[in-house]
Write a protein that holds these residues in place. Sequence first.
Motif, PDB file in Angstrom:
ATOM      1  N   GLN A  73      -0.385  -0.508  -9.821  1.00  0.00           N
ATOM      2  CA  GLN A  73       0.579   0.573  -9.985  1.00  0.00           C
ATOM      3  C   GLN A  73       1.895   0.089 -10.612  1.00  0.00           C
ATOM      4  OE1 GLN A  73       1.010   2.220  -6.058  1.00  0.00           O
ATOM      5  NE2 GLN A  73      -0.935   3.314  -6.157  1.00  0.00           N
ATOM      6  N   GLY A  74       1.999  -1.211 -10.799  1.00  0.00           N
ATOM      7  CA  GLY A  74       3.207  -1.767 -11.408  1.00  0.00           C
ATOM      8  C   GLY A  74       4.375  -1.924 -10.450  1.00  0.00           C
ATOM      9  N   LEU A  75       4.091  -1.933  -9.165  1.00  0.00           N
ATOM     10  CA  LEU A  75       5.152  -2.063  -8.169  1.00  0.00           C
ATOM     11  C   LEU A  75       5.483  -3.510  -7.830  1.00  0.00           C
ATOM     12  CD1 LEU A  75       4.008   0.833  -5.813  1.00  0.00           C
ATOM     13  CD2 LEU A  75       5.844   0.874  -7.508  1.00  0.00           C
ATOM     14  N   LEU A  76       4.675  -4.444  -8.310  1.00  0.00           N
ATOM     15  CA  LEU A  76       4.948  -5.870  -8.052  1.00  0.00           C
ATOM     16  C   LEU A  76       5.342  -6.561  -9.338  1.00  0.00           C
ATOM     17  CD1 LEU A  76       2.145  -6.964  -5.588  1.00  0.00           C
ATOM     18  CD2 LEU A  76       4.510  -6.512  -5.092  1.00  0.00           C
ATOM     19  N   LEU A  92      -8.812 -11.232  11.796  1.00  0.00           N
ATOM     20  CA  LEU A  92      -8.166 -11.970  10.714  1.00  0.00           C
ATOM     21  C   LEU A  92      -8.688 -11.508   9.358  1.00  0.00           C
ATOM     22  CD1 LEU A  92      -6.280 -14.237   9.764  1.00  0.00           C
ATOM     23  CD2 LEU A  92      -8.203 -15.818  10.051  1.00  0.00           C
ATOM     24  N   CYS A  93      -9.998 -11.349   9.239  1.00  0.00           N
ATOM     25  CA  CYS A  93     -10.579 -10.898   7.972  1.00  0.00           C
ATOM     26  C   CYS A  93     -10.104  -9.497   7.606  1.00  0.00           C
ATOM     27  CB  CYS A  93     -12.103 -10.939   8.042  1.00  0.00           C
ATOM     28  SG  CYS A  93     -12.780 -12.598   8.095  1.00  0.00           S
ATOM     29  N   VAL A  94     -10.000  -8.615   8.589  1.00  0.00           N
ATOM     30  CA  VAL A  94      -9.546  -7.247   8.326  1.00  0.00           C
ATOM     31  C   VAL A  94      -8.088  -7.244   7.871  1.00  0.00           C
ATOM     32  CG1 VAL A  94      -9.011  -5.047   9.440  1.00  0.00           C
ATOM     33  CG2 VAL A  94     -11.211  -6.135   9.843  1.00  0.00           C
ATOM     34  N   VAL A  95      -7.235  -7.960   8.584  1.00  0.00           N
ATOM     35  CA  VAL A  95      -5.810  -7.978   8.234  1.00  0.00           C
ATOM     36  C   VAL A  95      -5.605  -8.593   6.856  1.00  0.00           C
ATOM     37  CG1 VAL A  95      -3.567  -8.977   8.835  1.00  0.00           C
ATOM     38  CG2 VAL A  95      -4.999  -7.989  10.613  1.00  0.00           C
ATOM     39  N   MET A  96      -6.212  -9.734   6.596  1.00  0.00           N
ATOM     40  CA  MET A  96      -6.028 -10.384   5.300  1.00  0.00           C
ATOM     41  C   MET A  96      -6.663  -9.574   4.172  1.00  0.00           C
ATOM     42  SD  MET A  96      -6.248 -14.446   6.094  1.00  0.00           S
ATOM     43  CE  MET A  96      -5.824 -14.843   4.426  1.00  0.00           C
ATOM     44  N   GLY A  97      -7.834  -9.018   4.432  1.00  0.00           N
ATOM     45  CA  GLY A  97      -8.493  -8.204   3.413  1.00  0.00           C
ATOM     46  C   GLY A  97      -7.671  -6.985   3.052  1.00  0.00           C
ATOM     47  N   TYR A  98      -7.128  -6.311   4.042  1.00  0.00           N
ATOM     48  CA  TYR A  98      -6.303  -5.138   3.787  1.00  0.00           C
ATOM     49  C   TYR A  98      -5.012  -5.534   3.067  1.00  0.00           C
ATOM     50  CZ  TYR A  98      -4.402  -0.486   4.415  1.00  0.00           C
ATOM     51  OH  TYR A  98      -3.879   0.757   4.187  1.00  0.00           O
ATOM     52  N   GLY A  99      -4.468  -6.690   3.397  1.00  0.00           N
ATOM     53  CA  GLY A  99      -3.270  -7.178   2.705  1.00  0.00           C
ATOM     54  C   GLY A  99      -3.533  -7.453   1.237  1.00  0.00           C
ATOM     55  N   PHE A 100      -4.654  -8.115   0.933  1.00  0.00           N
ATOM     56  CA  PHE A 100      -4.998  -8.385  -0.462  1.00  0.00           C
ATOM     57  C   PHE A 100      -5.307  -7.091  -1.213  1.00  0.00           C
ATOM     58  CE2 PHE A 100      -6.154 -12.806   0.973  1.00  0.00           C
ATOM     59  CZ  PHE A 100      -5.139 -13.426   0.275  1.00  0.00           C
ATOM     60  N   LYS A 101      -5.954  -6.153  -0.530  1.00  0.00           N
ATOM     61  CA  LYS A 101      -6.257  -4.860  -1.151  1.00  0.00           C
ATOM     62  C   LYS A 101      -4.965  -4.114  -1.486  1.00  0.00           C
ATOM     63  CE  LYS A 101      -8.578  -0.515  -0.116  1.00  0.00           C
ATOM     64  NZ  LYS A 101      -9.312   0.236   0.899  1.00  0.00           N
ATOM     65  N   THR A 102      -4.014  -4.143  -0.572  1.00  0.00           N
ATOM     66  CA  THR A 102      -2.727  -3.490  -0.801  1.00  0.00           C
ATOM     67  C   THR A 102      -1.973  -4.160  -1.945  1.00  0.00           C
ATOM     68  OG1 THR A 102      -2.623  -2.888   1.533  1.00  0.00           O
ATOM     69  CG2 THR A 102      -0.553  -2.819   0.296  1.00  0.00           C
ATOM     70  N   LYS A 103      -2.026  -5.484  -1.997  1.00  0.00           N
ATOM     71  CA  LYS A 103      -1.346  -6.205  -3.069  1.00  0.00           C
ATOM     72  C   LYS A 103      -1.940  -5.853  -4.428  1.00  0.00           C
ATOM     73  CE  LYS A 103       0.135 -10.779  -4.495  1.00  0.00           C
ATOM     74  NZ  LYS A 103       0.180 -12.200  -4.152  1.00  0.00           N
ATOM     75  N   LYS A 104      -3.266  -5.780  -4.514  1.00  0.00           N
ATOM     76  CA  LYS A 104      -3.912  -5.419  -5.780  1.00  0.00           C
ATOM     77  C   LYS A 104      -3.546  -3.998  -6.187  1.00  0.00           C
ATOM     78  CE  LYS A 104      -8.441  -5.081  -8.041  1.00  0.00           C
ATOM     79  NZ  LYS A 104      -7.909  -4.208  -9.023  1.00  0.00           N
ATOM     80  N   LYS A 105      -3.539  -3.094  -5.215  1.00  0.00           N
ATOM     81  CA  LYS A 105      -3.200  -1.701  -5.495  1.00  0.00           C
ATOM     82  C   LYS A 105      -1.760  -1.588  -6.008  1.00  0.00           C
ATOM     83  CE  LYS A 105      -2.682   2.356  -2.702  1.00  0.00           C
ATOM     84  NZ  LYS A 105      -3.051   3.010  -1.456  1.00  0.00           N
ATOM     85  N   MET A 106      -0.839  -2.307  -5.371  1.00  0.00           N
ATOM     86  CA  MET A 106       0.552  -2.266  -5.811  1.00  0.00           C
ATOM     87  C   MET A 106       0.721  -2.916  -7.175  1.00  0.00           C
ATOM     88  SD  MET A 106       2.630  -2.953  -2.257  1.00  0.00           S
ATOM     89  CE  MET A 106       4.251  -2.712  -2.976  1.00  0.00           C
ATOM     90  N   ARG A 107      -0.022  -3.989  -7.438  1.00  0.00           N
ATOM     91  CA  ARG A 107       0.056  -4.641  -8.738  1.00  0.00           C
ATOM     92  C   ARG A 107      -0.470  -3.712  -9.834  1.00  0.00           C
ATOM     93  NH1 ARG A 107      -2.759  -9.584  -8.184  1.00  0.00           N
ATOM     94  NH2 ARG A 107      -0.856 -10.500  -7.405  1.00  0.00           N
TER      95      ARG A 107
END
Length: 61
Positions: A58-61, A41-56
């Motif tokens: 880059q201006g994709l969100l 759970l920690c890995v999946v959620m952590g990777y999801g938040f990391k991806t969201k920050k990266k996309m934000r």
Amino acid sequence: MGNIKWIFVLFSLGAILAMAFIGVAVALRNIPLIILGIVLLCVVMGYGFKTKKKMRDQGLL
């Protein structure tokens, strides 16, 4: 509603499955499986938040 980010749908489904896995492990009273579920759970959620920050960033969100 037309702008769905499918990667985040997959991350949320993965987190839901990990939580369900923890519930099953608790029902089985299996400590190693409970720990595995929490880590998963920690890995999946952590990777999801990391991806969201990266996309934000880059201006994709």
